[in-house]
Design an enzyme around this catalytic site. Structure first.
Site, PDB file in Angstrom:
ATOM      1  N   GLU A 167       0.696  -1.140   0.178  1.00 55.33           N
ATOM      2  CA  GLU A 167      -0.052   0.160   0.041  1.00 55.33           C
ATOM      3  C   GLU A 167       0.879   1.363  -0.074  1.00 55.33           C
ATOM      4  O   GLU A 167       0.674   2.442  -0.786  1.00 55.33           O
ATOM      5  CB  GLU A 167      -1.018   0.026   1.209  1.00 55.33           C
ATOM      6  CG  GLU A 167      -1.817  -1.087   1.011  1.00 55.33           C
ATOM      7  CD  GLU A 167      -2.901  -0.558  -0.040  1.00 55.33           C
ATOM      8  OE1 GLU A 167      -3.496   0.359  -0.405  1.00 55.33           O
ATOM      9  OE2 GLU A 167      -3.581  -1.675  -0.582  1.00 55.33           O
ATOM     10  N   TYR A 203      -7.166   5.781   4.750  1.00 55.38           N
ATOM     11  CA  TYR A 203      -7.261   4.975   3.376  1.00 55.38           C
ATOM     12  C   TYR A 203      -6.564   3.905   3.515  1.00 55.38           C
ATOM     13  O   TYR A 203      -6.959   2.688   3.420  1.00 55.38           O
ATOM     14  CB  TYR A 203      -7.119   5.792   1.982  1.00 55.38           C
ATOM     15  CG  TYR A 203      -6.982   4.900   0.996  1.00 55.38           C
ATOM     16  CD1 TYR A 203      -8.072   4.562   0.251  1.00 55.38           C
ATOM     17  CD2 TYR A 203      -5.746   4.048   0.493  1.00 55.38           C
ATOM     18  CE1 TYR A 203      -7.879   3.608  -0.875  1.00 55.38           C
ATOM     19  CE2 TYR A 203      -5.654   3.443  -0.693  1.00 55.38           C
ATOM     20  CZ  TYR A 203      -6.837   2.792  -1.131  1.00 55.38           C
ATOM     21  OH  TYR A 203      -6.820   2.083  -2.366  1.00 55.38           O
ATOM     22  N   ASP A 207     -11.562   5.492  -3.183  1.00 56.96           N
ATOM     23  CA  ASP A 207     -10.238   6.197  -3.638  1.00 56.96           C
ATOM     24  C   ASP A 207     -10.942   6.861  -4.981  1.00 56.96           C
ATOM     25  O   ASP A 207     -11.973   6.680  -5.155  1.00 56.96           O
ATOM     26  CB  ASP A 207      -9.048   5.279  -3.828  1.00 56.96           C
ATOM     27  CG  ASP A 207      -9.425   3.991  -4.836  1.00 56.96           C
ATOM     28  OD1 ASP A 207     -10.614   4.088  -5.491  1.00 56.96           O
ATOM     29  OD2 ASP A 207      -8.370   3.529  -5.053  1.00 56.96           O
ATOM     30  N   CYS A 210     -13.466   0.476 -15.727  1.00 49.47           N
ATOM     31  CA  CYS A 210     -14.027   1.879 -15.798  1.00 49.47           C
ATOM     32  C   CYS A 210     -12.833   3.005 -15.425  1.00 49.47           C
ATOM     33  O   CYS A 210     -12.832   4.009 -14.558  1.00 49.47           O
ATOM     34  CB  CYS A 210     -15.009   1.987 -14.502  1.00 49.47           C
ATOM     35  SG  CYS A 210     -16.005   3.428 -14.490  1.00 49.47           S
TER      36      CYS A 210
END
Length: 310
Positions: free
Chosen positions: A50, A135, A153, A201
């Site tokens: 991350e 996050y 996000d 997307c």
């Protein structure tokens, strides 16, 4: 698209919201990008991925992640390392701001000294670690412990805005993401919805090419308006006749001769023989392609058939 809301009254989701959830999870589990941190539930390994991913493309992170863990395989190893070595690794692999390396090293020391080497499992506790914001804390809680909230996000905002017309407002995105995530499924759900934003997307959507599982409900797919918070200008190609003509050629190239009602759903997921995007609409596109010498259309045994002109 139904205007009915899920229980909770948001008005964003269709009545069959469970079908929306199932479609996404099935799509993700059938095929998704393979990253090594998706194959582990080790909180340390996930935290490293991350932090590395914050400024670096995922394909580049893979090699650095493997090399970092080869050097410091456990949180204890990283906590015991010389900070200059960790920063040096970060710099040599072009992983962004060096303070992230310093924070990661300090977070490892916190886990060892304050938690006995075992990562906390709650997002709020993880957020107490140096350099770990909301996050990242939620991502680690989700992917390591299946104990997170819905991740929000840029990719997730884009998906929610396009698919369900959630307004461009952080509070709305948080609430919509929370309502949509199935209870107790943060690990697979957050991976799946971020995969959707990354693969199908993106800023330039690939709805049909990526077999997007939400086309049947998607506001953007229905209207052709693919604007989003991070996509201020609508891509002129999306929803255009040029795009639909390309889908026809692709379907006929792959499947050979097709009847109208077999071809139609391969061009638009919402194809309805008698509807706005039905046989008359499809025949108009085929007529254009026939005029261009690309397809042949003929009547046979009461059926209209189309095929590529060879």
């Amino acid at each position: 698209m139904s205007e009915s809301a899920e229980t909770g009254g948001s008005g964003w989701f269709p009545d069959d919201v469970d079908a929306v959830r199932e479609a996404l999870v099935e799509w993700y589990e059938a095929d998704h990008r393979s990253f090594p941190w998706r194959e582990t539930e080790d909180a340390y390994e996930i935290l490293v991925s991350e932090v590395m991913s914050q400024q670096t493309q995922l394909d580049r992170v893979v090699e650095a992640w493997h090399e970092f863990l080869a050097e410091w395989p456990t949180v204890d190893d990283l906590a015991a390392a010389d900070r200059s070595d960790v920063v040096g690794f970060w710099t040599s692999h072009s992983l962004g701001y060096n303070n992230r390396a310093r924070y990661l090293h300090e977070a490892a020391a916190q886990v060892v000294e304050e938690y006995g080497g075992a990562f906390p499992e709650e997002p709020a506790e993880l957020e107490e670690l140096m350099g770990v914001g909301p996050y990242t804390a939620n991502a680690v809680a989700s992917f390591a412990f299946n104990n997170g909230d819905a991740v929000v996000d840029t990719n997730v905002k884009r998906v929610l805005h396009r698919a369900f017309a959630v307004p461009d407002d952080d509070a709305a995105f948080e609430e919509a993401a929370r309502q949509l995530m199935p209870a107790g499924a943060s690990r697979v759900w957050n991976n799946a919805v971020m995969e959707l934003g990354g693969v199908a997307c993106g800023k330039t959507p690939r709805c049909d090419e990526a077999d997007c599982p939400w086309r049947a409900w998607c506001h953007a797919y229905e209207t052709g308006d693919f604007t989003a918070p991070d996509v201020p200008t609508q891509p002129s190609f999306e929803g255009s006749r040029r795009q639909m003509r390309g889908r026809i050629v692709g379907a006929l190239d792959q499947h050979g001769e097709l009847t109208l009602d077999t071809l139609g759903p391969r061009v638009r997921v919402d194809y309805n023989p008698g509807g706005e995007h039905g046989r008359e609409w499809l025949l108009g596109l085929l007529a254009d392609l026939e005029d261009d010498g690309l397809v042949d259309v003929e009547e046979r045994d009461g059926e209209t058939l189309a095929r590529l002109r060879r």
